[in-house]
Design a protein around this motif. Sequence first.
Motif, mmCIF file in Angstrom:
data_model
loop_
_atom_site.group_PDB
_atom_site.id
_atom_site.type_symbol
_atom_site.label_atom_id
_atom_site.label_comp_id
_atom_site.label_asym_id
_atom_site.label_seq_id
_atom_site.Cartn_x
_atom_site.Cartn_y
_atom_site.Cartn_z
ATOM 1 N N CYS A 26 0.847 -1.197 0.000
ATOM 2 C CA CYS A 26 0.000 0.000 0.000
ATOM 3 C C CYS A 26 0.879 1.242 0.000
ATOM 4 O O CYS A 26 1.781 1.382 0.814
ATOM 5 N N CYS A 28 -0.392 4.415 0.204
ATOM 6 C CA CYS A 28 -1.121 5.591 0.686
ATOM 7 C C CYS A 28 -0.200 6.426 1.583
ATOM 8 O O CYS A 28 0.828 5.959 2.054
ATOM 9 N N CYS A 31 0.649 4.918 5.017
ATOM 10 C CA CYS A 31 1.638 3.834 4.982
ATOM 11 C C CYS A 31 3.029 4.373 4.681
ATOM 12 O O CYS A 31 4.017 3.895 5.242
#
Length: 134
Positions: A26, A28, A31
Motif C-alpha cells: 500500500c 497511501c 503507509c
Amino acid sequence: MSYTGSCLCGEVSLKLIGEPSRSFVCYCVDCRKGSGHLGQFISQYATDKVAVFDKNGTVAEYVVEQTKSGHPKRKQFCKRCGCTIRTLPMKFNGEVSMVRQSLVDENFAKLAPQLAMFEEEKSRYTEGAKSEYL
Ligand SMILES: [Zn+2]
Ligand SMILES: [Zn+2]
C-alpha cells in the motif's frame, strides 16, 4: 503453514496462522509516513489468526482518525523500537488485521504481494538510483 516474526528489537513477536487472505503493498500517505518507505507490505488476516506476544506491555496504539474510508484505523506499534506491528481498520470492527508482513522471519519470500493499493500515490524517486549497502 504458519509464519512467525518479531519487531526490530524483539520485544514483540507474532505468529500468523495459515495463509493471508491477501498480501499487498500500500502506497497511501499513511503507509508511506508510518513505514519510512515508499509503501508498506501488508498481509491481511482475520484477527483471530494473529497471535501477538507482548509480555512486557510494549505494544502501544495510535488511532488514525482521518481516513479515506471514513472509519478510524488502530495502528499498533512497539514503543521500544518503533516498528509498526499491525493496523486494525475499524471498518471491520477489529476483526481484520493488516499485519506488517516485513516483520516475518521465516518463509518471508513465499509471501509475494498480489496487489498494489493507492499505487498512483507512489513516488517514483528511485528510478535510476544506484544501490549501496550500509
Ligand atoms: Zn520492538
Ligand atoms: Zn496504506
